[in-house]
Design a protein around this motif. Structure first.
Motif, short mmCIF file in Angstrom:
data_model
loop_
_atom_site.label_atom_id
_atom_site.label_comp_id
_atom_site.label_asym_id
_atom_site.label_seq_id
_atom_site.Cartn_x
_atom_site.Cartn_y
_atom_site.Cartn_z
N CYS A 1 104.61 72.26 -66.03
CA CYS A 1 104.25 73.22 -65.47
C CYS A 1 104.63 74.47 -66.39
CB CYS A 1 105.18 73.56 -64.23
SG CYS A 1 104.81 72.20 -63.04
N GLU A 2 103.75 75.44 -66.26
CA GLU A 2 103.72 76.72 -67.03
C GLU A 2 104.91 77.71 -66.58
OE1 GLU A 2 101.28 80.88 -67.68
OE2 GLU A 2 100.01 79.00 -67.57
N SER B 1 107.02 80.51 -65.24
CA SER B 1 106.62 81.90 -64.58
C SER B 1 107.47 83.06 -65.27
CB SER B 1 107.10 82.02 -63.04
OG SER B 1 106.47 80.78 -62.50
N SER B 2 106.60 84.06 -65.58
CA SER B 2 107.03 85.18 -66.15
C SER B 2 106.40 86.58 -65.57
CB SER B 2 106.44 85.24 -67.50
OG SER B 2 106.92 84.01 -68.16
N TYR B 3 107.16 87.62 -66.19
CA TYR B 3 106.54 89.00 -65.83
C TYR B 3 106.17 89.62 -67.18
CZ TYR B 3 111.10 91.46 -66.14
OH TYR B 3 112.08 92.35 -66.80
N SER C 1 106.50 89.32 -72.69
CA SER C 1 106.68 88.09 -71.85
C SER C 1 107.95 87.80 -71.55
CB SER C 1 105.95 86.96 -72.08
OG SER C 1 106.00 85.99 -71.24
N THR D 1 112.44 86.95 -55.80
CA THR D 1 111.39 86.05 -55.86
C THR D 1 111.31 84.97 -54.79
OG1 THR D 1 112.61 84.33 -57.15
CG2 THR D 1 111.44 85.79 -58.29
N CYS E 1 103.39 72.10 -59.33
CA CYS E 1 104.00 73.23 -59.99
C CYS E 1 103.88 74.25 -58.99
CB CYS E 1 103.08 73.97 -60.92
SG CYS E 1 102.90 72.63 -62.39
N ASN F 1 104.24 78.08 -57.12
CA ASN F 1 103.73 79.23 -57.62
C ASN F 1 104.95 80.32 -57.25
OD1 ASN F 1 102.21 81.49 -57.84
ND2 ASN F 1 101.02 81.33 -55.93
N ILE F 2 105.42 80.95 -58.01
CA ILE F 2 106.71 81.69 -57.78
C ILE F 2 106.13 83.17 -57.80
CG2 ILE F 2 108.78 82.80 -58.95
CD1 ILE F 2 109.17 79.97 -60.11
N ASN G 1 101.53 90.29 -62.36
CA ASN G 1 103.05 90.33 -62.61
C ASN G 1 103.21 91.45 -63.94
OD1 ASN G 1 103.45 88.91 -60.64
ND2 ASN G 1 104.23 86.88 -62.03
#
Length: 150
Positions: A31-32, A34-36, A87, A112, A121, A123-124, A144
């Motif tokens: 899973c990728e 999660s970032s902003y 990021s 969040t 995965c 989704n946040i 984001n």
């Protein structure tokens, strides 16, 4: 008899070739994170501040409320929305202090939620994003991206 044998063979091949994506082994899925992202825009020129001032990871410090360094990186991509943004991964300690060379310190906070997507995965989603800064800013909840105008 020969037609029956051919039909039977085609039926077996057809059944054996069918596969369903419903049975994905989530243990094999990566899973990728999660970032902003922080995009800094020079208010006078409208250009990306990171690009204009050759800002690198060495010019940035990001810490959480416990004064621990947080991993981040400057994005280099052909996607204009994200190119030369900073990021930052989403954390359970969701308050960051961000120092960028020649700019005033930024304080960010957010909450969040996890949106169940019925996939491997999660989704946040970011909610209630806030920034303490002297600069004007906007936050795009779809991408984001925090855009700061300096």
């Amino acid at each position: 008899m020969r037609k029956l044998l051919v039909l039977f063979t085609l039926l077996i091949i057809s059944i054996s070739c069918k596969s369903s994506d419903d049975n994905i082994d989530c243990a094999t899925v990566i899973c990728e994170a999660s970032s902003y992202y922080i995009k800094i825009i020079d208010s006078e020129t409208g250009n990306n501040y990171v690009t204009e001032n050759n800002i690198t990871n060495n010019n940035i410090t990001i810490k959480n409320t416990e004064d621990e360094a947080i991993y981040f990186y400057v994005v280099s991509t052909s996607n204009e929305d994200y190119n030369n943004t900073i990021s930052i991964g989403l954390h359970t300690l969701n308050n960051e202090s961000i120092t960028i060379e020649n700019l005033s310190e930024l304080e960010t906070s957010y909450s969040t939620t996890i949106n169940d997507t019925n996939s491997c995965c999660p989704n946040i989603l970011i909610e209630d994003f806030a920034v303490s800064t002297e600069y004007n800013y906007t936050f795009d909840y779809e991408l984001n991206i925090l855009t700061i105008y300096v």
